[in-house]
Write a protein that holds these residues in place. Structure first.
Motif, PDB file in Angstrom:
ATOM      1  N   VAL A   1       0.879  -1.001   0.062  1.00 39.42           N
ATOM      2  CA  VAL A   1      -0.097   0.142  -0.038  1.00 39.42           C
ATOM      3  C   VAL A   1       0.638   1.238   0.099  1.00 39.42           C
ATOM      4  O   VAL A   1       0.797   2.186  -0.727  1.00 39.42           O
ATOM      5  CB  VAL A   1      -0.956   0.120   1.261  1.00 39.42           C
TER       6      VAL A   1
ATOM      7  N   ILE B   1      -7.016  10.505   1.196  1.00 36.58           N
ATOM      8  CA  ILE B   1      -6.327   9.236   1.666  1.00 36.58           C
ATOM      9  C   ILE B   1      -5.010   9.211   2.223  1.00 36.58           C
ATOM     10  O   ILE B   1      -4.538   8.344   3.854  1.00 36.58           O
ATOM     11  CB  ILE B   1      -6.896   7.451   0.082  1.00 36.58           C
TER      12      ILE B   1
ATOM     13  N   TYR C   1      -9.017  11.704  -4.386  1.00 35.74           N
ATOM     14  CA  TYR C   1      -8.957  11.298  -3.927  1.00 35.74           C
ATOM     15  C   TYR C   1      -7.827  10.179  -3.473  1.00 35.74           C
ATOM     16  O   TYR C   1      -8.256   9.962  -1.557  1.00 35.74           O
ATOM     17  CB  TYR C   1      -9.060   9.892  -4.822  1.00 35.74           C
TER      18      TYR C   1
ATOM     19  N   GLU D   1      -9.951   0.583   2.033  1.00 36.03           N
ATOM     20  CA  GLU D   1     -10.381   2.334   0.987  1.00 36.03           C
ATOM     21  C   GLU D   1     -11.080   2.051   0.293  1.00 36.03           C
ATOM     22  O   GLU D   1     -12.091   2.172  -0.316  1.00 36.03           O
ATOM     23  CB  GLU D   1      -8.841   2.691   1.379  1.00 36.03           C
ATOM     24  N   THR D   2      -9.997   1.015  -0.384  1.00 35.16           N
ATOM     25  CA  THR D   2     -10.737   0.877  -1.842  1.00 35.16           C
ATOM     26  C   THR D   2     -12.379   0.655  -1.122  1.00 35.16           C
ATOM     27  O   THR D   2     -13.274   0.854  -1.990  1.00 35.16           O
ATOM     28  CB  THR D   2     -10.189  -0.145  -2.286  1.00 35.16           C
TER      29      THR D   2
ATOM     30  N   THR E   1      -5.784   1.652   0.922  1.00 36.35           N
ATOM     31  CA  THR E   1      -5.505  -0.474   2.015  1.00 36.35           C
ATOM     32  C   THR E   1      -6.896  -0.523   0.605  1.00 36.35           C
ATOM     33  O   THR E   1      -8.238  -0.208   0.290  1.00 36.35           O
ATOM     34  CB  THR E   1      -5.776  -0.405   2.929  1.00 36.35           C
ATOM     35  N   PRO E   2      -6.810  -2.306   0.884  1.00 39.26           N
ATOM     36  CA  PRO E   2      -8.254  -2.930  -0.183  1.00 39.26           C
ATOM     37  C   PRO E   2      -9.155  -2.074   0.794  1.00 39.26           C
ATOM     38  O   PRO E   2      -9.903  -1.858   0.040  1.00 39.26           O
ATOM     39  CB  PRO E   2      -7.715  -3.904   1.026  1.00 39.26           C
TER      40      PRO E   2
END
Lengths: 267, 484
Positions: free
Chosen positions: A96, A126, A122, B379-380, B376-377
């Motif tokens: 990540v 994040i 986006y 968040e996705t 991150t997965p």
């Protein structure tokens, strides 16, 4: 092929630090050996093009550079891939965090079904790149300007990103990747779904991006590789056949396979 | 010949027509079937269809119409003196039919010759006694016997006419279609028109059935509202039906029970189902998914009465002994909570299976795009996948809700049959569906509001679930437009 631009390009190919250093890279899809013994050094602030016939493994190798192959269950990567001297397949590296440093633009434009603004914001949201709304606005505007899209969308930032034309969508995706401030930008055939005008806009954009990022682009079009890149790598059947300055590859190829490919005899 | 054997004969003819038509097409093409407009099979089908369809249609109409026509003819022949009142006419008609059938049986067994059957009279006691010995008792009423004989002869004539007519039509169609089997005849177009007609007919059957059900609900509800004021039905807060009269048929307690139980069921099933779907589509390896998904879907295959038993025997007492009684909230084994929870379990596969499909329909490129930006997965899933799938998930939830509102068995066994309005989820309540069953069980007098109220309740329920389904469909369709 634009020889004028090629000639210009040769000037700045020397003396760049190495960004990615790859040694003995192997990729397996299940039983299939997709990438064999690839050694390559990718330079910083340079556009590197991966060319080769379909199925030669150039996209697969690109996806190793930000560990996007991790999302495919059957894929397995061996060998050393060092980003600034750090092994990105090390157990301690979180994919990540890696992908925040190595951004990616895909073959098909894939804007999120959100507003244009939210698409670009986006990544910064994040990763917490903006402390307040004004800063975020600034990042979004800068990214959209960087992607040469600002003037077309500045009055409709609240509209859905999926409503843009194909070329605009792809530039939006580039803006989205740029907004995250990566160090390396990977582009997997970013122009294959675009018309010639949109293609030339994106190519101009790639040329500008070189100032701030290291760019790696996979392309089917040799003309495109010649136009936008300073270094070119030719892949064939999973092997890295030849790697050198774009000028050398297209005018003085060393390997007979490279020569047949760029002269249109294979691929 | 009986209609059944006529039908068999026609179908055999049609099959023969198929074979012969195809062969004839081959022979008129003189070996090169490319000279034909259509492939030989179509010429075969063409002959078969022209043989079977007209005659089968005539057969069907005749079989439907014959009893009506014959009954009317016989009924007109029965003298008024033999009929006491309006109800008696129906009884006499069935007696006539019964007698005619008995005579037919006697003839079939060889106890009577056809001539004897025709000349049968009540005076011929010897013959009647002979039949009675064989357990065939004929009526002594001369009018009925006469009518039965007429009935028999009319039916026999009709049957002969029908046999002749339909076989003639079949042969005619066969000959006509065979004669038209020429290379330039567009057999495919004709056959495909027939097929399209057949497809339209099939879809009309479904639509007509729906319309029929709605109409019957509407008419019976209309009758109900003639007998009972609609304000009291829709806004009445008391449900105390009594067939002796003086019932109060307010639907609010039932509506409250329905909504309350459905709400609890959804509160339970939506999060569980949705999270299960997220696990299956985003985290589970293909092997785990291959095992878990069918297992969850088994839940959907359990009959609801079994869930009801589970509610009655296990969940109800458990909730009463461990939650309701210690907390001083009630002593009832059946409660809204029990029914809601068990119904929620029933709905899990609905929600999870539909949501799983919808989440899987979100393009992988969106996930790649998000992961490629360093998210991150989770968040996705939260920021990209779920928002993209949300309309579809809402549709799935609405479908589950309409399922919950229409559920009966779990409520009967889990929540009881007491119509009351309370906020306490540990008390027994009941729903619209349960009361529909209640009002229609036992002896029904379709002139009393206590029975007819079931139709008004059914109509209300239908309108509610229809609205939910339409909303779900609209939302799901909007979602689909976004991605395809």
């Amino acid at each position: 092929m634009n020889d004028m631009r090629l000639a210009e390009r040769t000037v700045d190919t020397k003396g760049k630090p190495i960004k990615f250093s790859c040694r003995n890279v192997q990729v397996f899809y299940g039983d299939k050996h997709a990438i064999k013994d690839v050694d390559v050094d990718l330079e910083d602030k340079t556009v590197t093009a991966f060319i080769g016939p379909s199925g030669c493994g150039k996209s697969t190798f690109l996806r190793c550079l930000n560990r996007m192959n991790d999302t495919i269950d059957v894929a397995r990567v061996d060998g050393k891939l060092m980003l600034d001297g750090e092994d990105i397949y090390d157990r301690r590296v979180d994919p990540v965090q890696l992908r925040a440093r190595v951004g990616m633009v895909f073959q098909k434009p894939n804007p999120f079904p959100k507003s244009i603004y939210d698409n670009v914001a986006y990544g910064p949201r994040i990763h917490g790149l903006a402390r307040n709304k004004a800063e975020l606005d600034g990042i979004v505007e800068k990214a959209l300007r960087g992607a040469a899209l600002w003037n077309e969308v500045k009055d409709r930032l609240g509209e859905s990103g999926t409503g843009l034309s194909g070329g605009q969508q792809q530039r939006l995706c580039i803006a989205r990747a740029v907004a995250t401030s990566p160090e390396v930008l990977l582009m997997d055939e970013p122009c294959s779904a675009l018309d010639p005008i949109a293609t030339s806009q994106v190519e101009d954009l790639i040329d500008q991006l070189r100032e701030d990022f290291s760019v790696v682009i996979v392309t089917h079009s040799m003309q495109q590789a010649a136009r936008v890149s300073q270094k070119t790598a030719f892949f064939h059947l999973g092997n890295l056949v030849e790697y050198g300055t774009t000028d050398d590859i297209f005018t003085r190829p060393q390997d007979p396979r490279t020569e047949s490919y760029i002269s249109g005899k294979i691929g | 010949m009986s209609p059944f054997w006529i039908m068999v004969t026609i179908l055999v003819l049609a099959a023969l027509g198929y074979v012969l038509g195809r062969r004839r097409a081959g022979s008129v093409a003189a070996g090169d079937i490319r000279g034909l407009h259509s492939r030989p099979t179509y010429y075969g089908w063409n002959v078969a269809l022209f043989t079977a369809l007209p005659s089968l249609l005539v057969l069907l109409m005749w079989v439907l119409a014959q009893p009506l026509v014959v009954d009317r003819a016989i009924g007109a022949n029965i003298p008024e003196s033999a009929v006491a009142d309006a109800g008696a006419r129906g009884r006499i008609m069935s007696e006539v039919q019964g007698t005619a059938i008995s005579i037919g049986e006697a003839v079939n067994k060889g106890l009577l010759t056809e001539a004897e059957a025709r000349s049968l009279t009540p005076d011929n006691t010897a013959l009647l006694d002979r039949l009675a010995d064989e357990d065939i008792t004929l009526t002594p009423n001369p009018a009925v016997l006469e009518a039965a004989k007429d009935y028999r002869s009319i039916n026999q004539n009709a049957s002969r006419t029908l046999t002749g007519l339909s076989l003639l039509l079949a042969l005619g169609g066969f000959g006509w279609a065979m004669a038209r089997t020429r290379p330039d005849y567009r057999a495919r177009n004709v056959v495909e028109r027939f097929i399209r007609g057949f497809l339209i007919l099939c879809s009309l059957i479904a639509i007509a059935t729906t319309v029929g059900i709605v109409l019957s609900l509407v008419f019976e509800s209309y009758n109900f509202f003639q007998l009972y004021p609609w304000q009291d039905f829709f806004f009445g807060t008391e449900w105390t039906p009594s067939f002796g009269g003086g019932s109060r048929l307010g639907m609010l307690p039932l509506l409250w029970g329905t909504l309350y139980i459905s709400l609890i069921a959804l509160l339970f099933s939506v999060p569980v189902g949705l999270f299960a779907a997220i696990y299956m589509s985003e985290y589970a390896t293909p092997r785990v998914r291959g095992v878990v998904k069918p297992l969850i879907e088994i839940l959907a295959g359990i009959p609801t009465i079994v869930y009801g038993l589970f509610a009655l025997v296990t969940v109800g007492p458990l909730i009463r002994d461990w939650i309701a009684q210690p907390a001083g909230l009630g002593n009832s084994g059946s409660s809204v909570m029990t029914a809601g929870l068990v119904m929620g379990i029933m709905l899990i596969p609905f929600v999870s299976s539909l949501s799983d499909d919808i989440i899987n329909a979100v393009p992988q490129s969106l996930r790649d795009g998000s992961l490629g930006l360093g998210s991150t997965p989770s968040e996705t899933i939260r920021n990209v996948v779920l928002p993209a799938a949300l309309p579809g998930i809402v549709g799935a939830v609405l479908l589950a809700a309409s399922r919950a509102i229409g559920e009966t068995m779990i409520v009967v066994l889990g929540a009881g049959a007491m119509a009351q309005t309370s906020l306490n989820p540990f008390e027994a309540m009941t729903t619209i569906t349960v009361k529909i069953v209640g009002q229609l069980t036992g002896d029904n007098d379709f002139a009393s509001p206590e029975t007819l109220v079931a139709f008004a309740l059914g109509l209300t329920l239908f309108v509610m679930t229809l609205a939910l389904n339409v909303a779900a469909l609209v939302i799901v369709r909007k979602y689909r437009e976004q991605y395809e």
